[in-house]
Enzyme design. Structure first.
Site, PDB file in Angstrom:
ATOM      1  N   GLU A 113      57.470   9.786  39.141  1.00 33.91           N
ATOM      2  CA  GLU A 113      57.555  11.219  39.770  1.00 33.91           C
ATOM      3  C   GLU A 113      56.138  11.593  40.139  1.00 33.91           C
ATOM      4  O   GLU A 113      55.655  12.012  39.023  1.00 33.91           O
ATOM      5  CB  GLU A 113      58.446  12.045  39.032  1.00 33.91           C
TER       6      GLU A 113
ATOM      7  N   CYS B 246      54.241  20.020  41.976  1.00 31.41           N
ATOM      8  CA  CYS B 246      54.487  18.871  42.966  1.00 31.41           C
ATOM      9  C   CYS B 246      55.217  19.055  44.343  1.00 31.41           C
ATOM     10  O   CYS B 246      55.011  18.421  45.244  1.00 31.41           O
ATOM     11  CB  CYS B 246      55.112  17.738  42.303  1.00 31.41           C
TER      12      CYS B 246
HETATM   13  P1  NAP Z   1      48.232  13.522  35.298  1.00 35.67           P
HETATM   14  O1  NAP Z   1      46.702  13.675  34.917  1.00 35.67           O
HETATM   15  O2  NAP Z   1      48.518  12.201  35.977  1.00 35.67           O
HETATM   16  O3  NAP Z   1      48.862  13.419  33.666  1.00 35.67           O
HETATM   17  C1  NAP Z   1      50.120  13.450  33.448  1.00 35.67           C
HETATM   18  C2  NAP Z   1      50.405  12.697  32.016  1.00 35.67           C
HETATM   19  O4  NAP Z   1      49.936  11.467  32.185  1.00 35.67           O
HETATM   20  C3  NAP Z   1      49.754  13.315  30.936  1.00 35.67           C
HETATM   21  O5  NAP Z   1      50.544  13.399  29.931  1.00 35.67           O
HETATM   22  C4  NAP Z   1      48.593  12.671  30.723  1.00 35.67           C
HETATM   23  O6  NAP Z   1      47.961  12.872  29.478  1.00 35.67           O
HETATM   24  C5  NAP Z   1      49.055  11.176  30.955  1.00 35.67           C
HETATM   25  N1  NAP Z   1      48.124  10.377  31.240  1.00 35.67           N
HETATM   26  C6  NAP Z   1      46.807  10.699  31.935  1.00 35.67           C
HETATM   27  N2  NAP Z   1      46.021   9.434  31.822  1.00 35.67           N
HETATM   28  C7  NAP Z   1      46.717   8.463  31.345  1.00 35.67           C
HETATM   29  C8  NAP Z   1      46.683   6.875  31.070  1.00 35.67           C
HETATM   30  N3  NAP Z   1      45.572   6.326  31.396  1.00 35.67           N
HETATM   31  N4  NAP Z   1      47.614   6.211  30.310  1.00 35.67           N
HETATM   32  C9  NAP Z   1      48.925   7.068  30.047  1.00 35.67           C
HETATM   33  N5  NAP Z   1      49.093   8.273  30.223  1.00 35.67           N
HETATM   34  C10 NAP Z   1      48.073   9.115  30.886  1.00 35.67           C
HETATM   35  O7  NAP Z   1      48.985  14.684  35.725  1.00 35.67           O
HETATM   36  P2  NAP Z   1      48.893  16.208  35.457  1.00 35.67           P
HETATM   37  O8  NAP Z   1      47.469  16.619  36.080  1.00 35.67           O
HETATM   38  O9  NAP Z   1      49.308  16.399  34.182  1.00 35.67           O
HETATM   39  O10 NAP Z   1      49.966  16.750  36.364  1.00 35.67           O
HETATM   40  C11 NAP Z   1      49.754  16.895  37.755  1.00 35.67           C
HETATM   41  C12 NAP Z   1      50.434  15.994  38.575  1.00 35.67           C
HETATM   42  O11 NAP Z   1      51.691  15.848  38.492  1.00 35.67           O
HETATM   43  C13 NAP Z   1      50.317  16.461  39.985  1.00 35.67           C
HETATM   44  O12 NAP Z   1      49.826  15.443  40.876  1.00 35.67           O
HETATM   45  C14 NAP Z   1      51.964  16.447  40.674  1.00 35.67           C
HETATM   46  O13 NAP Z   1      51.963  16.470  41.700  1.00 35.67           O
HETATM   47  C15 NAP Z   1      52.567  15.844  39.473  1.00 35.67           C
HETATM   48  N6  NAP Z   1      53.810  16.284  39.304  1.00 35.67           N
HETATM   49  C16 NAP Z   1      54.837  15.285  39.979  1.00 35.67           C
HETATM   50  C17 NAP Z   1      56.301  15.648  39.842  1.00 35.67           C
HETATM   51  C18 NAP Z   1      57.229  15.239  40.383  1.00 35.67           C
HETATM   52  O14 NAP Z   1      58.393  15.198  39.892  1.00 35.67           O
HETATM   53  N7  NAP Z   1      56.973  14.257  41.489  1.00 35.67           N
HETATM   54  C19 NAP Z   1      56.455  17.029  39.049  1.00 35.67           C
HETATM   55  C20 NAP Z   1      55.560  17.847  38.378  1.00 35.67           C
HETATM   56  C21 NAP Z   1      54.159  17.243  38.695  1.00 35.67           C
HETATM   57  P3  NAP Z   1      46.900  13.978  29.134  1.00 35.67           P
HETATM   58  O15 NAP Z   1      47.423  15.257  29.642  1.00 35.67           O
HETATM   59  O16 NAP Z   1      46.303  13.482  27.884  1.00 35.67           O
HETATM   60  O17 NAP Z   1      45.834  13.809  30.236  1.00 35.67           O
END
Ligand code: NAP
Length: 478
Positions: free
Chosen positions: A252, A286
């Site tokens: 997602e 999102c």
């Molecule tokens: P993110 O930076 O991609 O982080 C998401 C999760 O991934 C966090 O738990 C993060 O940990 C972890 N993560 C980061 N780097 C990683 C790696 N190398 N290996 C494993 N895990 C890793 O996203 P975010 O800033 O938290 O969230 C915002 C994004 O989520 C936006 O793009 C939004 O559109 C999207 N989103 C999508 C949906 C949907 O249903 N499509 C819903 C909500 C949000 P850390 O926190 O420690 O960095």
């Protein structure tokens, strides 16, 4: 209230410090100050959690669906009873205004209720081969141990949307919550502990080393599924790794939702819909309307009304009862929003409201309206994830559809029109997993949530949600 929130790892049913004793800070986005320290899971902790999930797997899979459902139902009742605690905690660690947190406490709990009801409706089929030479039995089995990685923007709901279907299907699960907002997921783990979830079925592993902790799990052949919600860039890297291990995956990812207002729309309803689609969760969703494309003949009236309503939003700490727009999650996010707005203005967009970071502590950005945003502006292509409404005009329906599809993303899209023909035509032409017609909020536990293109693979919620955690097995009978 923080004194009652767990800060240790929830390791297969026990609360434990990290094996190396490490902790990391959780910040208050309204002040930038440290709220508390949380145990910082290491790869060794994650390996222990997977051991527990693997050990608990067969018994949990064999537990009666009704019993699994009733545990989820009990968790729903418990989260609902503690809704105000979850509300305050989410406003504290994520920053969103109290009404937003209250709405998430309800929405997040609903996944527990919905999948408590789905647990007893897992169906297969029985049929005969066309040649009449054999019988075909199709049954569903739990995928097995799953890893969930969740974002900070919906600290509760992005967890329950994964945990509830996984548990309903008979899977065990490890959750790595976002490092910015681990407390809500730890409180949810406490709820599961209190309602009697068996040991090992669920672990919650906050960590400040996401890649180092989850990497070895993805390489471990005992893990059977990765379910991720977050940015497209991280999702791509994880999908690559999961592909190598041949894991089932649900992704997602990011969005860039278009919001189309046609000249036959009820303009007041469209303004209210745009407000909801734009400012729900402070714009950090999102599904947020990232680009508002308005028929040129009604654009000035629409922008004037939208600007007036957005000007009424009150910026402040999420926990303040008068606040209707909280801070952004962190300094990086504030810089991203500032950069995208500055870039749009440098490209010729007109600022109708906001656009200036207020003085003082915290990661605040005001409600902002930009009009005449040109196609060269980055904000039309990149997810802004903040309270910025970027408006551009169009003249024809074909132009509107082309603008809506001019993105690598395909999560949500919205349109306002009074024409049923147009609503159907445009819905079918838009490349997205979800379309809202004359509605600014589309999330619903009973509906399949998910995207196409760079917005991901798979669906959460609805009847489809549990299928992501089930394998199909065909048994051939004479
Ligand atoms: P993110 O930076 O991609 O982080 C998401 C999760 O991934 C966090 O738990 C993060 O940990 C972890 N993560 C980061 N780097 C990683 C790696 N190398 N290996 C494993 N895990 C890793 O996203 P975010 O800033 O938290 O969230 C915002 C994004 O989520 C936006 O793009 C939004 O559109 C999207 N989103 C999508 C949906 C949907 O249903 N499509 C819903 C909500 C949000 P850390 O926190 O420690 O960095």
């Amino acid at each position: 209230m923080l004194r009652t929130v767990p800060t240790d790892l929830f390791l297969g049913g026990d609360w434990a410090a990290a094996e190396n004793g490490a902790t990391f800070p959780v910040h208050d986005p309204a002040t930038g100050k440290v709220l508390t320290e949380v145990a910082d899971a290491s790869p060794a902790d994650a390996a222990r959690a997977l051991d527990a999930a693997v050990a608990a797997g067969p018994e949990w899979a064999a537990t009666a669906p009704r019993e699994r459902g009733e545990l989820l139902r009990a968790a729903f009742e418990a989260v609902t009873a503690r809704a105000e605690e979850f509300t305050l905690l989410m406003s504290l660690e994520m920053g969103k205004a109290l009404p937003e947190s209250r709405a998430e406490a309800r929405y997040g709990a609903e996944f527990l209720r919905w999948f408590s009801e789905e647990a007893v409706r897992i169906a297969g089929r029985y049929t005969h081969s066309p040649a009449g030479t054999g019988r075909i039995l199709v049954t569903k089995q739990p995928v097995g141990p799953c890893l969930a990685i969740t974002p900070w923007n919906f600290p509760l709901a992005m967890g329950t949307r994964k945990i509830a279907p996984a548990l309903a299907a008979g899977c065990t699960m490890l959750v790595k919550p976002a490092s910015a907002t681990p407390l809500t997921m730890l409180l949810l783990a406490r709820v599961f502990e209190e309602v009697g979830l068996p040991t090992g079925v669920l672990s919650v592993l906050p960590t400040s080393h996401a890649g180092a902790v989850t990497g070895p799990l993805l390489d471990d052949p005992r893990l059977r599924k990765l379910t991720f919600t977050g940015s497209t860039s991280v999702g791509r890297a994880l999908a690559e790794k999961a592909g190598h291990a041949m894991l089932r995956t649900s992704m997602e990812l990011g969005g860039n939702a278009p919001f189309l207002v046609f000249d036959d729309a009820d303009l007041d309803a469209a303004v209210d819909g745009a407000l909801a689609a734009k400012l729900r969760n402070g714009g950090e969703a999102c599904t947020a309307a990232n680009r508002i494309h308005v028929a040129n003949s009604v654009r000035e009236e629409f922008v004037a009304k939208l600007t007036e309503k957005m000007a009424a939003y009150r910026l402040g700490p999420g926990t303040d009862p008068d606040t209707t727009l909280g801070p952004l999650i962190d300094a990086d996010q504030k810089d991203t929003v500032t950069t995208l707005v500055d870039d749009a203005v440098a490209n010729g967009a007109r600022v109708r409201l906001g656009g200036k970071v207020p003085d003082g502590p915290g990661w605040f950005y005001p409600a902002t309206v930009l009009d005449d945003v040109p196609t060269s502006a980055r904000i039309l292509r990149e997810e802004v994830f903040g309270p910025v409404a970027a408006v551009a005009g169009f003249d024809t329906e074909d132009e509107a559809i082309a603008a809506a599809n001019a993105t690598e993303y395909g999560l949500a899209a919205y349109m306002y029109t009074r024409s049923l023909d147009r609503a159907l035509r445009v819905s079918e032409a838009i490349e997205s997993g979800m379309v809202g017609v004359n509605r600014g909020v589309i999330s619903d536990v009973a509906a399949p949530f998910g995207g196409v293109k760079a917005s991901g693979i798979g669906r959460e919620g609805g009847h489809e949600g549990i299928e992501e955690y089930l394998e199909t097995k065909y048994i051939a009978f004479e």
